[in-house]
Scaffold this motif. Structure first.
Motif, mmCIF file in Angstrom:
data_model
loop_
_atom_site.group_PDB
_atom_site.id
_atom_site.type_symbol
_atom_site.label_atom_id
_atom_site.label_comp_id
_atom_site.label_asym_id
_atom_site.label_seq_id
_atom_site.Cartn_x
_atom_site.Cartn_y
_atom_site.Cartn_z
ATOM 1 N N THR A 142 0.818 -1.212 0.000
ATOM 2 C CA THR A 142 0.000 0.000 0.000
ATOM 3 C C THR A 142 0.851 1.261 0.000
ATOM 4 O O THR A 142 0.303 2.361 0.104
ATOM 5 C CB THR A 142 -0.932 0.029 1.224
ATOM 6 N N GLU A 143 2.157 1.100 -0.107
ATOM 7 C CA GLU A 143 3.047 2.247 -0.234
ATOM 8 C C GLU A 143 4.378 1.764 -0.778
ATOM 9 O O GLU A 143 4.735 0.589 -0.651
ATOM 10 C CB GLU A 143 3.268 2.980 1.097
ATOM 11 N N LEU A 144 5.083 2.682 -1.415
ATOM 12 C CA LEU A 144 6.479 2.476 -1.780
ATOM 13 C C LEU A 144 7.279 3.402 -0.887
ATOM 14 O O LEU A 144 6.982 4.601 -0.807
ATOM 15 C CB LEU A 144 6.714 2.813 -3.255
ATOM 16 N N VAL A 145 8.277 2.859 -0.196
ATOM 17 C CA VAL A 145 9.012 3.648 0.789
ATOM 18 C C VAL A 145 10.490 3.709 0.431
ATOM 19 O O VAL A 145 11.108 2.691 0.138
ATOM 20 C CB VAL A 145 8.850 3.064 2.211
ATOM 21 N N PHE A 146 11.039 4.934 0.468
ATOM 22 C CA PHE A 146 12.471 5.154 0.302
ATOM 23 C C PHE A 146 13.049 5.420 1.687
ATOM 24 O O PHE A 146 12.673 6.389 2.348
ATOM 25 C CB PHE A 146 12.745 6.345 -0.620
ATOM 26 N N TYR A 167 4.985 -6.318 -5.657
ATOM 27 C CA TYR A 167 6.285 -5.987 -5.077
ATOM 28 C C TYR A 167 7.367 -5.915 -6.146
ATOM 29 O O TYR A 167 8.299 -5.117 -6.041
ATOM 30 C CB TYR A 167 6.670 -7.001 -3.997
ATOM 31 N N ASP A 168 7.256 -6.742 -7.175
ATOM 32 C CA ASP A 168 8.234 -6.656 -8.267
ATOM 33 C C ASP A 168 8.181 -5.294 -8.941
ATOM 34 O O ASP A 168 9.218 -4.717 -9.291
ATOM 35 C CB ASP A 168 7.965 -7.753 -9.306
ATOM 36 N N GLU A 169 6.975 -4.758 -9.123
ATOM 37 C CA GLU A 169 6.829 -3.456 -9.773
ATOM 38 C C GLU A 169 7.324 -2.329 -8.878
ATOM 39 O O GLU A 169 8.029 -1.416 -9.341
ATOM 40 C CB GLU A 169 5.366 -3.241 -10.162
ATOM 41 N N THR A 170 6.987 -2.373 -7.586
ATOM 42 C CA THR A 170 7.454 -1.302 -6.704
ATOM 43 C C THR A 170 8.963 -1.386 -6.509
ATOM 44 O O THR A 170 9.637 -0.356 -6.414
ATOM 45 C CB THR A 170 6.742 -1.352 -5.343
ATOM 46 N N ARG A 171 9.517 -2.606 -6.477
ATOM 47 C CA ARG A 171 10.975 -2.752 -6.379
ATOM 48 C C ARG A 171 11.645 -2.153 -7.615
ATOM 49 O O ARG A 171 12.708 -1.529 -7.518
ATOM 50 C CB ARG A 171 11.331 -4.237 -6.234
ATOM 51 N N LYS A 172 11.031 -2.325 -8.764
ATOM 52 C CA LYS A 172 11.587 -1.794 -10.003
ATOM 53 C C LYS A 172 11.702 -0.265 -9.926
ATOM 54 O O LYS A 172 12.723 0.316 -10.307
ATOM 55 C CB LYS A 172 10.693 -2.191 -11.180
ATOM 56 N N VAL A 173 10.665 0.381 -9.395
ATOM 57 C CA VAL A 173 10.689 1.842 -9.269
ATOM 58 C C VAL A 173 11.705 2.261 -8.209
ATOM 59 O O VAL A 173 12.489 3.198 -8.417
ATOM 60 C CB VAL A 173 9.290 2.374 -8.916
ATOM 61 N N GLY A 174 11.713 1.603 -7.070
ATOM 62 C CA GLY A 174 12.651 1.945 -6.015
ATOM 63 C C GLY A 174 14.088 1.789 -6.463
ATOM 64 O O GLY A 174 14.930 2.650 -6.191
ATOM 65 N N LYS A 175 14.380 0.705 -7.146
ATOM 66 C CA LYS A 175 15.745 0.469 -7.639
ATOM 67 C C LYS A 175 16.153 1.528 -8.649
ATOM 68 O O LYS A 175 17.279 2.051 -8.606
ATOM 69 C CB LYS A 175 15.832 -0.914 -8.266
ATOM 70 N N PHE A 176 15.252 1.878 -9.553
ATOM 71 C CA PHE A 176 15.555 2.892 -10.566
ATOM 72 C C PHE A 176 15.906 4.224 -9.913
ATOM 73 O O PHE A 176 16.925 4.844 -10.249
ATOM 74 C CB PHE A 176 14.363 3.066 -11.503
ATOM 75 N N ILE A 177 15.089 4.677 -8.974
ATOM 76 C CA ILE A 177 15.332 5.986 -8.350
ATOM 77 C C ILE A 177 16.591 5.938 -7.480
ATOM 78 O O ILE A 177 17.395 6.878 -7.490
ATOM 79 C CB ILE A 177 14.094 6.423 -7.544
ATOM 80 N N ALA A 178 16.801 4.859 -6.754
ATOM 81 C CA ALA A 178 17.997 4.748 -5.909
ATOM 82 C C ALA A 178 19.269 4.791 -6.753
ATOM 83 O O ALA A 178 20.214 5.519 -6.436
ATOM 84 C CB ALA A 178 17.941 3.461 -5.099
ATOM 85 N N HIS A 179 19.310 4.018 -7.825
ATOM 86 C CA HIS A 179 20.509 3.985 -8.667
ATOM 87 C C HIS A 179 20.680 5.285 -9.454
ATOM 88 O O HIS A 179 21.823 5.702 -9.717
ATOM 89 C CB HIS A 179 20.457 2.784 -9.604
ATOM 90 N N TYR A 180 19.591 5.920 -9.784
ATOM 91 C CA TYR A 180 19.658 7.224 -10.450
ATOM 92 C C TYR A 180 20.437 8.210 -9.588
ATOM 93 O O TYR A 180 21.346 8.902 -10.058
ATOM 94 C CB TYR A 180 18.241 7.738 -10.715
ATOM 95 N N PHE A 181 20.102 8.266 -8.297
ATOM 96 C CA PHE A 181 20.785 9.217 -7.414
ATOM 97 C C PHE A 181 22.192 8.759 -7.063
ATOM 98 O O PHE A 181 23.093 9.585 -6.899
ATOM 99 C CB PHE A 181 19.955 9.450 -6.152
ATOM 100 N N ALA A 182 22.384 7.450 -6.938
ATOM 101 C CA ALA A 182 23.731 6.959 -6.633
ATOM 102 C C ALA A 182 24.707 7.307 -7.758
ATOM 103 O O ALA A 182 25.898 7.559 -7.505
ATOM 104 C CB ALA A 182 23.701 5.455 -6.407
ATOM 105 N N LYS A 183 24.224 7.359 -8.996
ATOM 106 C CA LYS A 183 25.082 7.695 -10.132
ATOM 107 C C LYS A 183 25.260 9.202 -10.295
ATOM 108 O O LYS A 183 26.346 9.673 -10.667
ATOM 109 C CB LYS A 183 24.485 7.114 -11.421
ATOM 110 N N ARG A 184 24.209 9.974 -10.005
ATOM 111 C CA ARG A 184 24.271 11.418 -10.236
ATOM 112 C C ARG A 184 24.719 12.214 -9.023
ATOM 113 O O ARG A 184 25.135 13.364 -9.155
ATOM 114 C CB ARG A 184 22.916 11.917 -10.748
#
Length: 296
Positions: A122-126, A178-195
């Protein structure tokens, strides 16, 4: 052995050792009263979720242990749910909260999904945690993430962990796996880790992070938990995991400033800043399509 009988919503509970010191500044009785007063704010985010507690029978400066399985000596009105070999307590009402507090269950960690939709959160959490002491860099990272979310047409709700970090929630209808929310979380996390490699990392090993902020996207998964909004934390200050407005995120902010001693004045003044999480839901369709389209 000293005890005290209390009645909570028609249930009689025996409070054992009410004068025992659980925190440097809080007796067990005062701790139980604090959780009882927090019940109207805390329960909506715990209801119908698997609960994991951390118990401190000798106080927060003593030994502790995690408890997932419901104690066998529980009252018959305690609601539980089976998941595999574990029978979890569901924190659905104030009597259950008081009963848990009497067991010195200081920290309350809940699943990301309800029992009604076990595969759909019911939520995606960073979850943002500092690798070294200091909070300003956590604030800096959170504000950067929010700026990107706004550019994506999303927005989050932020709260302190009550310990050392911040957590950003994207409230969802239970439609994504959970696979879909993990996909979004991973994308945003790696986006910031690279930039922002000097500020943010996805490195799990603490020894390899240096002074960077750890963006933990892996914790968001089935059968994992996160500290509940308004849960008390097992630190000497008796801090509370506290929802914030984005305007409160300044370099002067500290999670240590929100405690059992002042949370009720804050709630009276500001209300429940997390209530929006139960009402305003975001959609992940566009960002999922973008990730799939670009094979990210």
């Amino acid at each position: 052995m000293e005890h005290r009988l209390v009645h909570v919503d028609g249930k009689e509970l025996k409070i054992s050792n009410p004068d025992k010191r659980l925190f440097p500044q809080l007796s067990k009785w005062e701790f139980i009263l604090a959780y009882y007063r927090l019940a109207p704010y805390l329960l909506p985010y715990c209801r119908n979720r698997a609960l994991t507690t951390i118990r401190f029978p000798d106080g927060v400066e003593g030994k502790s242990f995690y408890q997932k399985n419901a104690p066998s000596h529980r009252p018959d009105w305690i609601e539980t749910v089976n998941d595999g070999d574990i029978e979890y307590v569901m924190l659905n009402n104030a009597p259950t909260l008081v009963w848990l507090a009497n067991l010195a269950c200081v920290e309350l960690h809940v699943s990301f999904n309800t029992v009604h939709e076990p595969m759909k959160p019911t939520e995606l959490v960073f979850d943002l945690d500092p690798s070294v002491p200091g909070f300003p860099r956590v604030v800096e990272a959170a504000l950067m993430i929010r700026e990107l979310l706004l550019q994506l047409g999303l927005d989050g709700i932020v709260k302190t962990s009550g310990a050392s970090g911040l957590q950003i929630y994207l409230p969802l209808e239970p439609r994504y796996t959970y696979d879909e929310t993990r996909k979004v979380g991973k994308f945003i996390a790696h986006y910031f880790a690279k930039r922002q490699p000097a500020l943010i990392t996805v490195e799990r090993s603490v020894n390899k992070r240096g002074d960077k902020i750890y963006f933990d996207y892996l914790q968001h998964w089935r059968n994992k938990t996160l500290i509940a909004p308004y849960s008390i934390r097992a630190v000497p200050e008796a801090t509370v995991s506290t929802p914030l407005s984005w305007e409160e995120l300044t370099p002067a902010l500290s999670p240590k400033q929100f405690t059992c001693a002042n949370i009720f004045d804050r709630l009276e003044q500001k209300g429940d800043l997390f209530a929006e999480a139960l009402r305003k839901k975001v959609r992940l369709d566009e960002i999922l399509q973008f990730i799939d389209r670009n094979r990210l």
